[in-house]
Write a protein that holds these residues in place. Structure first.
Motif, PDB file in Angstrom:
ATOM      1  N   THR A  65      -7.142  16.384   7.644  1.00  0.00           N
ATOM      2  CA  THR A  65      -6.585  16.965   8.867  1.00  0.00           C
ATOM      3  C   THR A  65      -6.577  18.475   8.725  1.00  0.00           C
ATOM      4  N   LEU A  66      -7.223  19.157   9.645  1.00  0.00           N
ATOM      5  CA  LEU A  66      -7.365  20.609   9.598  1.00  0.00           C
ATOM      6  C   LEU A  66      -6.696  21.229  10.813  1.00  0.00           C
ATOM      7  N   LYS A  67      -5.790  22.153  10.576  1.00  0.00           N
ATOM      8  CA  LYS A  67      -5.120  22.870  11.660  1.00  0.00           C
ATOM      9  C   LYS A  67      -5.614  24.304  11.659  1.00  0.00           C
ATOM     10  N   HIS A  68      -6.386  24.628  12.684  1.00  0.00           N
ATOM     11  CA  HIS A  68      -7.039  25.936  12.774  1.00  0.00           C
ATOM     12  C   HIS A  68      -6.362  26.772  13.844  1.00  0.00           C
ATOM     13  N   THR A  69      -5.849  27.935  13.454  1.00  0.00           N
ATOM     14  CA  THR A  69      -5.165  28.838  14.374  1.00  0.00           C
ATOM     15  C   THR A  69      -6.028  30.061  14.647  1.00  0.00           C
ATOM     16  N   LYS A  70      -6.204  30.375  15.916  1.00  0.00           N
ATOM     17  CA  LYS A  70      -6.990  31.540  16.271  1.00  0.00           C
ATOM     18  C   LYS A  70      -6.288  32.320  17.384  1.00  0.00           C
ATOM     19  N   LYS A  71      -6.644  33.585  17.471  1.00  0.00           N
ATOM     20  CA  LYS A  71      -6.044  34.461  18.474  1.00  0.00           C
ATOM     21  C   LYS A  71      -6.779  34.293  19.800  1.00  0.00           C
ATOM     22  N   VAL A  72      -6.037  34.078  20.854  1.00  0.00           N
ATOM     23  CA  VAL A  72      -6.604  33.912  22.190  1.00  0.00           C
ATOM     24  C   VAL A  72      -6.436  35.229  22.942  1.00  0.00           C
ATOM     25  N   ARG A  73      -7.524  35.733  23.504  1.00  0.00           N
ATOM     26  CA  ARG A  73      -7.484  37.022  24.199  1.00  0.00           C
ATOM     27  C   ARG A  73      -6.683  36.913  25.496  1.00  0.00           C
ATOM     28  N   ARG A  74      -5.828  37.875  25.717  1.00  0.00           N
ATOM     29  CA  ARG A  74      -5.022  37.918  26.942  1.00  0.00           C
ATOM     30  C   ARG A  74      -5.234  39.259  27.640  1.00  0.00           C
ATOM     31  N   GLU A 124       0.829  -1.192   0.000  1.00  0.00           N
ATOM     32  CA  GLU A 124       0.000   0.000   0.000  1.00  0.00           C
ATOM     33  C   GLU A 124       0.866   1.246   0.000  1.00  0.00           C
ATOM     34  N   VAL A 125       0.413   2.256  -0.681  1.00  0.00           N
ATOM     35  CA  VAL A 125       1.059   3.565  -0.662  1.00  0.00           C
ATOM     36  C   VAL A 125       0.126   4.546   0.048  1.00  0.00           C
ATOM     37  N   ASP A 126       0.601   5.082   1.133  1.00  0.00           N
ATOM     38  CA  ASP A 126      -0.211   6.016   1.927  1.00  0.00           C
ATOM     39  C   ASP A 126       0.210   7.435   1.548  1.00  0.00           C
ATOM     40  N   PHE A 127      -0.582   8.070   0.672  1.00  0.00           N
ATOM     41  CA  PHE A 127      -0.233   9.384   0.156  1.00  0.00           C
ATOM     42  C   PHE A 127      -1.091  10.441   0.835  1.00  0.00           C
ATOM     43  N   VAL A 128      -0.442  11.442   1.384  1.00  0.00           N
ATOM     44  CA  VAL A 128      -1.130  12.561   2.021  1.00  0.00           C
ATOM     45  C   VAL A 128      -0.883  13.805   1.179  1.00  0.00           C
ATOM     46  N   ALA A 129      -1.963  14.430   0.731  1.00  0.00           N
ATOM     47  CA  ALA A 129      -1.857  15.623  -0.106  1.00  0.00           C
ATOM     48  C   ALA A 129      -1.984  16.876   0.744  1.00  0.00           C
ATOM     49  N   ASP A 130      -1.086  17.827   0.507  1.00  0.00           N
ATOM     50  CA  ASP A 130      -1.153  19.135   1.162  1.00  0.00           C
ATOM     51  C   ASP A 130      -2.019  20.024   0.287  1.00  0.00           C
ATOM     52  N   VAL A 131      -3.282  20.164   0.649  1.00  0.00           N
ATOM     53  CA  VAL A 131      -4.266  20.829  -0.210  1.00  0.00           C
ATOM     54  C   VAL A 131      -3.964  22.308  -0.385  1.00  0.00           C
ATOM     55  N   THR A 187      -1.926  23.328   6.514  1.00  0.00           N
ATOM     56  CA  THR A 187      -3.112  23.496   7.373  1.00  0.00           C
ATOM     57  C   THR A 187      -4.277  22.591   6.962  1.00  0.00           C
ATOM     58  N   VAL A 188      -4.266  22.107   5.713  1.00  0.00           N
ATOM     59  CA  VAL A 188      -5.310  21.194   5.232  1.00  0.00           C
ATOM     60  C   VAL A 188      -4.629  20.018   4.526  1.00  0.00           C
ATOM     61  N   LEU A 189      -4.652  18.861   5.169  1.00  0.00           N
ATOM     62  CA  LEU A 189      -4.030  17.659   4.615  1.00  0.00           C
ATOM     63  C   LEU A 189      -5.105  16.618   4.334  1.00  0.00           C
ATOM     64  N   LYS A 190      -5.016  15.971   3.169  1.00  0.00           N
ATOM     65  CA  LYS A 190      -6.045  15.003   2.777  1.00  0.00           C
ATOM     66  C   LYS A 190      -5.433  13.645   2.479  1.00  0.00           C
ATOM     67  N   ARG A 191      -6.016  12.607   3.062  1.00  0.00           N
ATOM     68  CA  ARG A 191      -5.602  11.228   2.775  1.00  0.00           C
ATOM     69  C   ARG A 191      -6.809  10.474   2.230  1.00  0.00           C
ATOM     70  N   VAL A 192      -6.698   9.962   1.014  1.00  0.00           N
ATOM     71  CA  VAL A 192      -7.803   9.260   0.371  1.00  0.00           C
ATOM     72  C   VAL A 192      -7.947   7.868   0.977  1.00  0.00           C
ATOM     73  N   MET A 193      -9.147   7.577   1.471  1.00  0.00           N
ATOM     74  CA  MET A 193      -9.444   6.264   2.032  1.00  0.00           C
ATOM     75  C   MET A 193     -10.107   5.349   1.004  1.00  0.00           C
ATOM     76  N   SER A 194     -11.010   5.909   0.200  1.00  0.00           N
ATOM     77  CA  SER A 194     -11.684   5.166  -0.866  1.00  0.00           C
ATOM     78  C   SER A 194     -11.797   6.081  -2.070  1.00  0.00           C
ATOM     79  N   PRO A 195     -11.248   5.701  -3.225  1.00  0.00           N
ATOM     80  CA  PRO A 195     -11.319   6.578  -4.396  1.00  0.00           C
ATOM     81  C   PRO A 195     -12.735   6.698  -4.924  1.00  0.00           C
ATOM     82  N   ALA A 238     -10.677  21.019   0.717  1.00  0.00           N
ATOM     83  CA  ALA A 238     -10.413  19.596   0.512  1.00  0.00           C
ATOM     84  C   ALA A 238     -11.460  18.971  -0.388  1.00  0.00           C
ATOM     85  N   VAL A 239     -12.723  19.351  -0.201  1.00  0.00           N
ATOM     86  CA  VAL A 239     -13.805  18.801  -1.020  1.00  0.00           C
ATOM     87  C   VAL A 239     -13.598  19.154  -2.491  1.00  0.00           C
ATOM     88  N   ALA A 240     -13.023  20.317  -2.759  1.00  0.00           N
ATOM     89  CA  ALA A 240     -12.792  20.746  -4.141  1.00  0.00           C
ATOM     90  C   ALA A 240     -11.791  19.854  -4.865  1.00  0.00           C
TER      91      ALA A 240
END
Length: 199
Positions: free
Chosen positions: A99-108, A15-22, A27-35, A86-88
């Motif tokens: 995999t979604l990495k969401h960065t937000k500002k935290v109030r201090r 198997e080849v496990d390919f992860v696409a950097d969308v 911040t948005v990584l996609k791994r196809v499970m079923s084509p 990713a859907v596109a």
């Protein structure tokens, strides 16, 4: 000296496990499970129909949705930005883990005193299936009649009905607060006259 015995290895690629950097920034990584089917992917501003399960890293929160309409290029109302990107890249029927990495500002409290802002990154995992998509277009200039094409005709089937042609079709009708038929009345009919006037 005696010759060293030769070693032979038999290697099989399972198997080849390919992860696409969308997005190209990680911040948005996609791994196809079923084509999916074919190679066509939805484009902006097409509307897609998806099922997804969204899980926060650590499994603390989970959102599961089915039959969700998602417009490509307008992901501001999504639980986590970037899902529509990713859907596109997906084909019809494809299932993927995004995999979604969401960065937000935290109030201090010390920001008012000129302290540096603090940023927090949260990781989400989205198990998503692209079921289908369709194109939406306005039939009338006032936007009151909108057409969603769920299946395009073949070129040989592209003859359009003319005035006074009798057409037969199947449809589902729903609206709020009450459904209107194609002739303006309440209810529905399966035969209409295109462009017919009085007389």
């Amino acid at each position: 000296p005696p010759e060293e015995p030769a070693l032979a290895f038999e290697v099989e690629l399972l198997e080849v496990d390919f992860v696409a950097d969308v997005t190209g920034d990680g911040t948005v990584l996609k791994r196809v499970m079923s084509p999916g089917e074919g190679t066509e992917t939805p484009r902006s501003p097409w509307i897609t129909l998806v099922d997804y399960t969204l899980t926060k890293e650590g499994g603390k929160a989970k959102i599961k949705r089915t039959d969700v309409e998602m417009r490509i290029g307008e992901g501001l109302d999504l639980p986590v930005p970037g899902i529509d990107s990713a859907v596109a890249t997906m084909t019809k029927g494809e299932r993927a883990i995004v995999t979604l990495k969401h960065t937000k500002k935290v109030r201090r409290g010390d920001e008012a005193e000129g302290g540096p802002p603090r940023w927090e990154t949260t990781t989400y995992y989205c198990d998503i299936v692209l079921r289908t998509w369709y194109v939406e277009s306005e039939v009338t200039d006032d936007g009151r009649v909108v057409k969603k094409v769920t299946k395009e005709a073949h070129e040989m089937e592209m003859d359009m009905p003319s005035d006074l042609d009798l057409v037969s079709f199947h449809f589902r009708l729903w609206a709020e607060p009450e459904p209107l038929a194609l002739d303006g009345g309440v209810g529905g009919a399966d035969v209409v006259v295109i462009g017919g006037g009085g007389g």
